[in-house]
Design a protein around this motif. Structure first.
Motif, PDB file in Angstrom:
ATOM      1  N   GLU A 154       0.837  -1.198   0.000  1.00 45.18           N
ATOM      2  CA  GLU A 154       0.000   0.000   0.000  1.00 45.18           C
ATOM      3  C   GLU A 154       0.872   1.248   0.000  1.00 45.18           C
ATOM      4  O   GLU A 154       1.883   1.314   0.689  1.00 45.18           O
ATOM      5  CB  GLU A 154      -0.910   0.023   1.228  1.00 45.18           C
ATOM      6  N   LYS A 155       0.472   2.233  -0.781  1.00 45.51           N
ATOM      7  CA  LYS A 155       1.074   3.556  -0.776  1.00 45.51           C
ATOM      8  C   LYS A 155      -0.037   4.552  -0.494  1.00 45.51           C
ATOM      9  O   LYS A 155      -1.167   4.382  -0.970  1.00 45.51           O
ATOM     10  CB  LYS A 155       1.720   3.900  -2.123  1.00 45.51           C
ATOM     11  N   VAL A 156       0.285   5.586   0.277  1.00 48.74           N
ATOM     12  CA  VAL A 156      -0.708   6.584   0.653  1.00 48.74           C
ATOM     13  C   VAL A 156      -0.227   7.958   0.218  1.00 48.74           C
ATOM     14  O   VAL A 156       0.905   8.346   0.501  1.00 48.74           O
ATOM     15  CB  VAL A 156      -0.955   6.572   2.182  1.00 48.74           C
ATOM     16  N   ILE A 157      -1.095   8.684  -0.473  1.00 48.10           N
ATOM     17  CA  ILE A 157      -0.806  10.051  -0.891  1.00 48.10           C
ATOM     18  C   ILE A 157      -1.720  10.968  -0.085  1.00 48.10           C
ATOM     19  O   ILE A 157      -2.943  10.836  -0.141  1.00 48.10           O
ATOM     20  CB  ILE A 157      -1.053  10.244  -2.394  1.00 48.10           C
ATOM     21  N   THR A 158      -1.128  11.874   0.662  1.00 48.77           N
ATOM     22  CA  THR A 158      -1.888  12.842   1.452  1.00 48.77           C
ATOM     23  C   THR A 158      -1.783  14.199   0.779  1.00 48.77           C
ATOM     24  O   THR A 158      -0.693  14.630   0.397  1.00 48.77           O
ATOM     25  CB  THR A 158      -1.335  12.921   2.891  1.00 48.77           C
ATOM     26  N   ILE A 159      -2.937  14.865   0.631  1.00 48.60           N
ATOM     27  CA  ILE A 159      -2.987  16.188   0.020  1.00 48.60           C
ATOM     28  C   ILE A 159      -3.489  17.154   1.088  1.00 48.60           C
ATOM     29  O   ILE A 159      -4.612  17.022   1.574  1.00 48.60           O
ATOM     30  CB  ILE A 159      -3.930  16.214  -1.200  1.00 48.60           C
ATOM     31  N   TYR A 160      -2.653  18.103   1.461  1.00 47.81           N
ATOM     32  CA  TYR A 160      -3.031  19.084   2.475  1.00 47.81           C
ATOM     33  C   TYR A 160      -3.779  20.222   1.791  1.00 47.81           C
ATOM     34  O   TYR A 160      -3.204  20.951   0.981  1.00 47.81           O
ATOM     35  CB  TYR A 160      -1.786  19.591   3.209  1.00 47.81           C
ATOM     36  N   LYS A 161      -5.070  20.354   2.126  1.00 50.85           N
ATOM     37  CA  LYS A 161      -5.912  21.309   1.398  1.00 50.85           C
ATOM     38  C   LYS A 161      -5.495  22.754   1.613  1.00 50.85           C
ATOM     39  O   LYS A 161      -5.656  23.578   0.742  1.00 50.85           O
ATOM     40  CB  LYS A 161      -7.378  21.098   1.732  1.00 50.85           C
ATOM     41  N   GLU A 162      -4.941  23.081   2.798  1.00 47.99           N
ATOM     42  CA  GLU A 162      -4.575  24.462   3.098  1.00 47.99           C
ATOM     43  C   GLU A 162      -3.403  24.969   2.246  1.00 47.99           C
ATOM     44  O   GLU A 162      -3.310  26.142   1.934  1.00 47.99           O
ATOM     45  CB  GLU A 162      -4.219  24.624   4.579  1.00 47.99           C
ATOM     46  N   THR A 163      -2.481  24.059   1.918  1.00 44.65           N
ATOM     47  CA  THR A 163      -1.287  24.462   1.165  1.00 44.65           C
ATOM     48  C   THR A 163      -1.180  23.791  -0.195  1.00 44.65           C
ATOM     49  O   THR A 163      -0.411  24.238  -1.039  1.00 44.65           O
ATOM     50  CB  THR A 163      -0.018  24.091   1.964  1.00 44.65           C
ATOM     51  N   GLY A 164      -1.910  22.716  -0.397  1.00 44.33           N
ATOM     52  CA  GLY A 164      -1.809  21.951  -1.633  1.00 44.33           C
ATOM     53  C   GLY A 164      -0.620  21.013  -1.669  1.00 44.33           C
ATOM     54  O   GLY A 164      -0.371  20.336  -2.664  1.00 44.33           O
ATOM     55  N   LYS A 165       0.114  20.954  -0.568  1.00 41.85           N
ATOM     56  CA  LYS A 165       1.301  20.086  -0.502  1.00 41.85           C
ATOM     57  C   LYS A 165       0.873  18.622  -0.646  1.00 41.85           C
ATOM     58  O   LYS A 165      -0.129  18.191  -0.087  1.00 41.85           O
ATOM     59  CB  LYS A 165       2.029  20.288   0.820  1.00 41.85           C
TER      60      LYS A 165
END
Length: 169
Positions: A154-165
């Motif tokens: 499994e790989k997980v991609i997290t997208i931080y909505k405040e910065t788009g990081k």
């Protein structure tokens, strides 16, 4: 060979048997590790592709263009594709993952609604030009996490909505 000597045909000795078993265990272990690493390659490749196109879309938006990214599963071959709309022009679909993997996503900050990406839906991502923050969709929600899975990999991609990081783990 004289008449008094007897040929010993009693089978394997205990030492021979242990050596054969030890070699078998090593070979089976190596084969298992190889198979698992091959399976993990597809997941890692898809995760890298998704992370890359999200970052590319964000950078394009922070430049002079308006960009929207759509990630979806094709109904005909079951593979995963993306297309971008830049200033109203839609790009040709590009393949990012094979049909043998599973992609899930969450539209909540606490990642509680893990939804499988199937051929009837898609993930839409858009970013703010000035800050790079993720823009909410029509329902006011942002994609916060994407999971790419195959068997135990499994790989997980997290997208931080405040910065788009975007972070791929």
């Amino acid at each position: 060979m004289s008449v008094t000597e007897k040929k010993n045909n009693g089978g394997f000795s205990l030492v021979e048997l242990i050596v054969v078993i030890a070699i078998s265990v090593v070979l089976i272990g190596a084969a298992t590790i190889s198979i698992r690493s091959v399976m993990g390659v597809e997941v890692k490749q898809c995760a890298r592709n998704i992370e890359s196109i999200i970052n590319k879309t964000r950078v394009t938006t922070m430049g002079k263009d308006s960009a929207v990214l759509e990630i979806y599963k094709d109904a005909s071959d079951g593979a995963y594709y993306y297309k971008t709309t830049i200033n109203g022009t839609v790009s040709a679909p590009s393949k990012i993952g094979k049909s043998r993997i599973d992609v899930y996503y969450s539209m909540k900050d606490d990642y509680s609604d893990k939804t499988q990406l199937n051929s009837s839906g898609s993930i839409m991502l858009q970013f703010d030009r000035s800050s790079g923050a993720q823009k909410p969709d029509a329902n006011g929600k942002c994609c916060s996490r994407i999971w790419i899975q195959k068997n135990s990999t499994e790989k997980v991609i997290t997208i931080y909505k405040e910065t788009g990081k975007v972070v791929c783990e």
